[in-house]
Design a protein around this motif. Sequence first.
Motif, short mmCIF file in Angstrom:
data_model
loop_
_atom_site.label_atom_id
_atom_site.label_comp_id
_atom_site.label_asym_id
_atom_site.label_seq_id
_atom_site.Cartn_x
_atom_site.Cartn_y
_atom_site.Cartn_z
N ALA A 1 9.75 2.89 -1.36
CA ALA A 1 8.61 3.37 -0.75
C ALA A 1 7.67 4.21 -1.55
CB ALA A 1 8.80 4.33 0.87
N GLY A 2 6.52 3.61 -2.01
CA GLY A 2 5.75 4.39 -3.19
C GLY A 2 4.15 4.32 -2.96
N TYR A 3 3.63 5.09 -3.52
CA TYR A 3 2.09 5.09 -3.58
C TYR A 3 1.59 5.36 -4.88
CZ TYR A 3 3.59 9.97 -2.82
OH TYR A 3 4.35 10.94 -2.83
N CYS A 4 0.36 4.98 -5.27
CA CYS A 4 -0.30 5.12 -6.54
C CYS A 4 -1.80 5.54 -6.14
CB CYS A 4 -0.34 3.85 -7.08
SG CYS A 4 -1.11 3.69 -8.84
N PRO A 5 -2.18 6.49 -6.76
CA PRO A 5 -3.88 7.00 -6.69
C PRO A 5 -4.59 5.92 -7.30
CG PRO A 5 -2.62 8.46 -8.37
CD PRO A 5 -1.45 7.45 -7.64
N THR A 6 -5.61 5.45 -6.59
CA THR A 6 -6.72 4.51 -7.16
C THR A 6 -8.07 5.06 -7.28
OG1 THR A 6 -6.90 3.66 -4.89
CG2 THR A 6 -5.47 2.67 -6.06
N GLY A 7 -8.34 6.64 -6.99
CA GLY A 7 -9.77 6.90 -7.16
C GLY A 7 -9.43 8.29 -6.62
N GLU A 8 -10.75 9.14 -6.54
CA GLU A 8 -10.84 10.41 -6.33
C GLU A 8 -10.46 10.71 -4.53
OE1 GLU A 8 -11.13 13.12 -8.11
OE2 GLU A 8 -10.85 11.70 -9.70
N ASP A 9 -10.64 9.68 -3.97
CA ASP A 9 -10.30 9.77 -2.54
C ASP A 9 -9.43 8.73 -2.07
OD1 ASP A 9 -12.21 11.73 -2.30
OD2 ASP A 9 -13.76 10.60 -2.59
N THR A 10 -8.89 7.51 -2.87
CA THR A 10 -8.12 6.60 -2.51
C THR A 10 -6.69 6.52 -3.29
OG1 THR A 10 -8.98 5.09 -3.99
CG2 THR A 10 -10.17 5.37 -1.89
N LEU A 11 -5.76 5.76 -2.52
CA LEU A 11 -4.51 5.49 -2.99
C LEU A 11 -4.22 4.05 -2.52
CD1 LEU A 11 -2.27 5.49 -0.57
CD2 LEU A 11 -2.06 8.09 -1.50
N TYR A 12 -3.16 3.40 -3.14
CA TYR A 12 -2.55 2.30 -2.27
C TYR A 12 -0.98 2.70 -1.99
CZ TYR A 12 -0.49 -0.22 -6.31
OH TYR A 12 0.27 -0.69 -7.27
N ALA A 13 -0.62 2.39 -0.90
CA ALA A 13 0.70 2.71 -0.46
C ALA A 13 1.57 1.41 -0.16
CB ALA A 13 0.89 3.62 0.76
N TYR A 14 3.07 1.43 -0.44
CA TYR A 14 3.58 0.32 -0.41
C TYR A 14 5.01 0.62 -0.06
CZ TYR A 14 4.48 1.59 -5.38
OH TYR A 14 4.49 2.27 -6.41
N VAL A 15 5.69 -0.42 0.74
CA VAL A 15 7.10 -0.27 1.15
C VAL A 15 7.76 -1.58 0.84
CG1 VAL A 15 8.48 0.17 3.30
CG2 VAL A 15 6.28 1.39 3.00
N VAL A 16 9.01 -1.47 0.24
CA VAL A 16 9.68 -2.72 -0.30
C VAL A 16 10.92 -2.90 0.69
CG1 VAL A 16 10.81 -4.05 -2.18
CG2 VAL A 16 8.61 -2.43 -2.47
N GLU B 1 4.40 -2.68 11.85
CA GLU B 1 5.70 -2.91 11.03
C GLU B 1 5.51 -1.93 9.86
OE1 GLU B 1 8.35 -5.01 11.14
OE2 GLU B 1 7.56 -5.11 13.39
N MET B 2 4.69 -1.65 9.11
CA MET B 2 4.40 -0.98 8.17
C MET B 2 4.51 0.36 8.51
SD MET B 2 1.76 -0.81 4.83
CE MET B 2 2.17 0.36 3.26
N VAL B 3 3.89 0.99 9.43
CA VAL B 3 4.19 2.11 9.84
C VAL B 3 5.54 2.51 10.62
CG1 VAL B 3 3.65 3.73 11.91
CG2 VAL B 3 1.57 2.57 10.62
N ARG B 4 6.28 1.51 11.00
CA ARG B 4 7.73 1.71 11.40
C ARG B 4 8.69 1.94 10.43
NH1 ARG B 4 12.11 -1.30 11.43
NH2 ARG B 4 11.04 -3.05 10.70
N LEU B 5 8.34 1.31 9.17
CA LEU B 5 9.15 1.57 8.07
C LEU B 5 8.78 2.77 7.24
CD1 LEU B 5 9.00 -2.22 6.58
CD2 LEU B 5 11.15 -1.16 7.42
N ALA B 6 7.34 2.98 7.23
CA ALA B 6 6.88 4.12 6.27
C ALA B 6 7.16 5.62 7.13
CB ALA B 6 5.73 4.17 6.10
N SER B 7 7.47 5.40 8.50
CA SER B 7 7.47 6.69 9.27
C SER B 7 8.80 7.57 8.77
CB SER B 7 7.42 6.37 10.79
OG SER B 7 6.04 6.16 11.03
N ALA B 8 9.77 6.69 8.22
CA ALA B 8 10.97 7.53 8.03
C ALA B 8 10.74 8.30 6.61
CB ALA B 8 11.97 6.41 7.74
#
Length: 377
Positions: A209-224, A241-248
């Motif tokens: 589970a990861g994330y990367c900042p993409t701007g002053e106010d944004t990021l992208y998040a990902y779950v593998v 589905e993404m929330v179910r995985l990321a909520s842990a």
Amino acid sequence: MAPSRNVLVIGGGAAGNALTILLRRAGVAVDLVEARQDWNATAGSGITLQGNALRVLRDLGVWDRIDASGYGFGSVGITAPDGTVLHVQDDLRTGGDDLPATVGMRRPRLQQILIEAVRASGATVRLGTTATIVEQDDTGVTVRLSDDGREARYDLVVAADGLGSATRAAIGITDRPEPTGMAIWRVAAPRPAGVTRTDLAYGGPAYIAGYCPTGEDTLYAYVVEANRDRAAIPPESYADEMVRLASAYGGHWPEITKTITDPAQVNYTWFDRMLVEGSWHRGRVVLIGDAAHCCPPTLAQGAAMSLEDAAVLAELLTGGDAWDDALLSAYYERRIGRVRAVVEASVQLGQWQLDGVRDADVPGLMARTMSQLQERP
């Protein structure tokens, strides 16, 4: 070089756009065809660009716009699923000390910057158009263009048409992308103030589970996770589905998951791998980018390898040598060792997760591979 030389570039993604810009700068006539009518219908929420990618983007003349549009940082954190930071590793400045180690940005913004540079270069762009190879000989290639059905003759055809490249198959290269067994959920989201670098959590209900900042106010998040039958996942359930995985996951994840509500903004993709061996050309048709190689984004080097392909091929084509088999073979030889190292390491990082290897040296493999990319390709 002969001023009458002309090139057809098939595909308007990062590799095709970069090559077009560089060839036009050298005075080569370039037609670029893109199958999509909407040239910037770019899937994916964000992209991580490391220094060697930024170096090519600077050579393209677009670095100032990239710098203004993205978020630069210099390290990656490894965390436990609860958010506890276990290790912080400085990113190598693979593009040199005068560029950031890493820039995260929105993928559609990167594409728009490259589109604008292609149009400014004076290349002829034909959208909603495909190209079929009719015949080729030692002096060039005849193709048929789908928008008006006419045939045209080119000194060289470059297949930059991606993973499912129809051109690759048409010239008899039978390699195809193969699933690695993993898949990724991705979404653009507001950036919590404390997110100033990429963080990767290994373990929990997902592999990564990861994330990367993409701007002053944004990021992208990902779950593998392990890949699933795509047909069994209704698109309207993507956010759930993404929330179910990321909520842990802890740390910044609770703040991020609160914003994952629109299934149309969530992207689900399998990880694939491919590396065409032997050569990347047949006659006067040559592959670049994802048409020649692809790998999981575990090292965030996919776009960088494509941009480097374009830079190396443009250097050779504009260097004054004959456009012949020797030149295109030299292009392959310049690229294959570097690309193979990235593909193999990217796949290995995922395979350790699939195999449940607990003592894998993830930071070490990342550092060793990235250190090879500090030299220009």
